[in-house]
Enzyme design. Structure first.
Site, PDB file in Angstrom:
ATOM      1  N   GLN A 101       0.918  -1.077  -0.108  1.00 40.64           N
ATOM      2  CA  GLN A 101       0.078  -0.100  -0.146  1.00 40.64           C
ATOM      3  C   GLN A 101       0.720   1.239  -0.043  1.00 40.64           C
ATOM      4  OE1 GLN A 101      -3.355  -0.695   3.133  1.00 40.64           O
ATOM      5  NE2 GLN A 101      -1.533  -1.936   3.705  1.00 40.64           N
ATOM      6  N   ASP A 104       6.304   4.771  -1.416  1.00 41.16           N
ATOM      7  CA  ASP A 104       7.789   5.361  -1.237  1.00 41.16           C
ATOM      8  C   ASP A 104       8.700   4.749  -2.175  1.00 41.16           C
ATOM      9  OD1 ASP A 104       8.134   3.000  -0.038  1.00 41.16           O
ATOM     10  OD2 ASP A 104       7.641   3.913   2.043  1.00 41.16           O
ATOM     11  N   HIS A 119      -1.456   1.625  -4.279  1.00 40.10           N
ATOM     12  CA  HIS A 119      -1.702   3.024  -4.092  1.00 40.10           C
ATOM     13  C   HIS A 119      -0.766   3.819  -5.059  1.00 40.10           C
ATOM     14  CE1 HIS A 119      -3.819   1.792  -0.053  1.00 40.10           C
ATOM     15  NE2 HIS A 119      -4.457   1.542  -1.265  1.00 40.10           N
ATOM     16  N   CYS A 151       3.225  20.999 -16.814  1.00 42.04           N
ATOM     17  CA  CYS A 151       3.973  20.373 -17.879  1.00 42.04           C
ATOM     18  C   CYS A 151       4.615  21.213 -18.940  1.00 42.04           C
ATOM     19  CB  CYS A 151       2.699  19.644 -18.557  1.00 42.04           C
ATOM     20  SG  CYS A 151       3.128  18.560 -20.060  1.00 42.04           S
ATOM     21  N   CYS A 154       2.735  21.093 -22.541  1.00 50.01           N
ATOM     22  CA  CYS A 154       1.005  21.575 -22.641  1.00 50.01           C
ATOM     23  C   CYS A 154       0.629  22.443 -21.642  1.00 50.01           C
ATOM     24  CB  CYS A 154       0.166  20.233 -22.971  1.00 50.01           C
ATOM     25  SG  CYS A 154      -0.291  19.758 -21.424  1.00 50.01           S
ATOM     26  N   GLY A 191       3.504  -4.484   8.884  1.00 52.39           N
ATOM     27  CA  GLY A 191       3.389  -2.920   9.240  1.00 52.39           C
ATOM     28  C   GLY A 191       2.186  -2.208   8.397  1.00 52.39           C
ATOM     29  N   ALA A 235       9.217  -4.327  12.053  1.00 56.59           N
ATOM     30  CA  ALA A 235       9.516  -5.243  11.052  1.00 56.59           C
ATOM     31  C   ALA A 235      11.175  -5.374  10.523  1.00 56.59           C
ATOM     32  CB  ALA A 235       8.910  -4.394   9.685  1.00 56.59           C
TER      33      ALA A 235
HETATM   34  N1  APR Z   1       7.438  -2.326  12.430  1.00 52.44           N
HETATM   35  C1  APR Z   1       6.276  -2.969  12.363  1.00 52.44           C
HETATM   36  N2  APR Z   1       5.111  -2.146  12.573  1.00 52.44           N
HETATM   37  C2  APR Z   1       4.986  -0.930  12.651  1.00 52.44           C
HETATM   38  C3  APR Z   1       6.274  -0.208  12.952  1.00 52.44           C
HETATM   39  C4  APR Z   1       7.505  -0.894  12.706  1.00 52.44           C
HETATM   40  N3  APR Z   1       8.636  -0.404  12.778  1.00 52.44           N
HETATM   41  N4  APR Z   1       5.889   1.262  12.806  1.00 52.44           N
HETATM   42  C5  APR Z   1       4.765   1.096  12.778  1.00 52.44           C
HETATM   43  N5  APR Z   1       4.113  -0.105  12.568  1.00 52.44           N
HETATM   44  C6  APR Z   1       2.735  -0.383  12.322  1.00 52.44           C
HETATM   45  C7  APR Z   1       1.837   0.605  13.105  1.00 52.44           C
HETATM   46  O1  APR Z   1       1.530   0.467  14.622  1.00 52.44           O
HETATM   47  C8  APR Z   1       0.425   0.519  12.403  1.00 52.44           C
HETATM   48  O2  APR Z   1      -0.192  -0.688  12.982  1.00 52.44           O
HETATM   49  O3  APR Z   1       2.219  -0.191  11.220  1.00 52.44           O
HETATM   50  C9  APR Z   1       1.089   0.237  10.907  1.00 52.44           C
HETATM   51  C10 APR Z   1       0.842   1.235  10.155  1.00 52.44           C
HETATM   52  O4  APR Z   1      -0.429   1.719   9.939  1.00 52.44           O
HETATM   53  P1  APR Z   1      -0.907   2.747   8.938  1.00 52.44           P
HETATM   54  O5  APR Z   1      -0.273   3.919   9.505  1.00 52.44           O
HETATM   55  O6  APR Z   1      -2.347   2.722   9.092  1.00 52.44           O
HETATM   56  O7  APR Z   1      -0.544   2.309   7.584  1.00 52.44           O
HETATM   57  P2  APR Z   1      -1.338   1.580   6.419  1.00 52.44           P
HETATM   58  O8  APR Z   1      -1.843   0.297   6.982  1.00 52.44           O
HETATM   59  O9  APR Z   1      -0.183   1.153   5.538  1.00 52.44           O
HETATM   60  O10 APR Z   1      -2.287   2.498   5.822  1.00 52.44           O
HETATM   61  C11 APR Z   1      -3.068   1.937   4.835  1.00 52.44           C
HETATM   62  O11 APR Z   1      -4.176   4.061   4.505  1.00 52.44           O
HETATM   63  O12 APR Z   1      -4.357   6.534   4.260  1.00 52.44           O
HETATM   64  C12 APR Z   1      -4.166   5.340   3.785  1.00 52.44           C
HETATM   65  O13 APR Z   1      -3.230   5.311   1.575  1.00 52.44           O
HETATM   66  C13 APR Z   1      -2.821   5.290   2.724  1.00 52.44           C
HETATM   67  O14 APR Z   1      -1.822   3.217   2.173  1.00 52.44           O
HETATM   68  C14 APR Z   1      -2.172   3.873   3.120  1.00 52.44           C
HETATM   69  C15 APR Z   1      -3.441   3.164   3.917  1.00 52.44           C
HETATM   70 ZN    ZN Z   2       1.074  17.750 -20.693  1.00 53.11          ZN
END
Ligand code: APR
Ligand code: ZN
Length: 243
Positions: A101, A104, A119, A151, A154, A191, A235
């Site tokens: 998701q 980066d 995404h 752009c 254009c 994560g 992670a």
């Molecule tokens: N190791 C493991 N887990 C971690 C770490 C780490 N170092 N740091 C943070 N986390 C956990 C957090 O506790 C949380 O549960 O990772 C999770 C991140 O959750 P979100 O911030 O909700 O991210 P994500 O699930 O990717 O969000 C989904 O929401 O707004 C949208 O488009 C955006 O792609 C994104 C989607």
């Molecule tokens: Zn253009």
């Protein structure tokens, strides 16, 4: 925990593994997650920064945030041992794909080849009018001139190749993710809060289709109850132990 890791390693050694990642896998690279105390959406209003309606209304709002906050982060971030561990798992033939998701690009920077970016990516940009593609460097270059960047062919507005709230996921990608999920033996989520639909449906679909589910996260998730392994922690510390 150690016994769980050994047991999961054994399952991984049989192959057919996919990973499903969220912002937490990049936290140790210095990119804040979305939710939680220091999360993007806690500090900034996603209905402005991340919605297509607002982008169309006032694209310079997005671009000034991008310039000041997001671009420096993306620019400086390096893959961490978690990204690298997944890349090694793929190289060794056990991991078929990373479904992410994240926007980066750090999985690819860490060496992963099969990456499904549900995404999109803030390393790719395009003109909303003529579709001309721009790299991160080119987009950043254009930011020094005027906001929003335009752009050079254009004069159309340049936008990131990401999925804003209010937009569909790129056609075909979600289907590809579900197809992989349905044939996987093991799915490792890393994560993610696993609450944002439809992406977060991928692990549930994999589990329903017979995959075993491993969750690597530093806090509980709504899918912990149906998981075969729950590994709580960072992670970047846990994933290298699976190699
Ligand atoms: N190791 C493991 N887990 C971690 C770490 C780490 N170092 N740091 C943070 N986390 C956990 C957090 O506790 C949380 O549960 O990772 C999770 C991140 O959750 P979100 O911030 O909700 O991210 P994500 O699930 O990717 O969000 C989904 O929401 O707004 C949208 O488009 C955006 O792609 C994104 C989607
Ligand atoms: Zn253009």
């Amino acid at each position: 925990m150690q016994r769980m890791i050994e047991n999961l390693k054994e399952a991984i050694s049989e192959g057919g593994v996919i990973a499903f990642t969220g912002a937490g896998v990049s936290a140790e690279s210095g990119i804040p997650t979305y939710r939680g105390k220091d999360g993007f959406w806690t500090k900034y209003d996603p209905s402005k920064y991340a919605s297509i309606e607002y982008f169309n209304l006032d694209p310079s709002y997005y671009w000034s945030f991008f310039k000041d906050t997001r671009a420096p982060l993306i620019h400086d971030a390096r893959p961490n041992p978690g990204h690298v561990a997944l890349a090694e798992m793929e190289k060794a033939g056990y991991l078929d794909a990373v479904i992410t998701q994240n926007i980066d690009g750090l999985h690819q920077a860490g060496g992963s080849k099969q990456v499904i970016e549900l995404h999109g990516s803030t390393r790719r940009f395009y003109c909303v009018d003529c579709n001309k593609k721009y790299s991160l460097q080119e987009a950043e270059g254009a930011l020094d001139v005027n906001l929003p960047p335009r752009c050079n062919k254009c004069e159309g507005i340049i936008r990131p190749d990401v999925v804003f709230f209010g937009e569909m996921l790129p056609p075909g990608l979600l289907e590809k993710a579900f197809t992989l999920a349905k044939s996987a033996s093991v799915i490792i989520t890393v994560g993610s809060t696993l609450i944002v639909y439809p992406a977060s449906h991928v692990p549930a679909v994999a589990k329903q289709a017979g995959a075993r589910l491993a969750i690597v996260n530093d806090e509980p998730t709504p899918l912990d109850d149906i998981a075969d392994w729950t590994l709580y922690g960072n992670a970047g510390e846990i994933l290298p132990q699976l190699i």
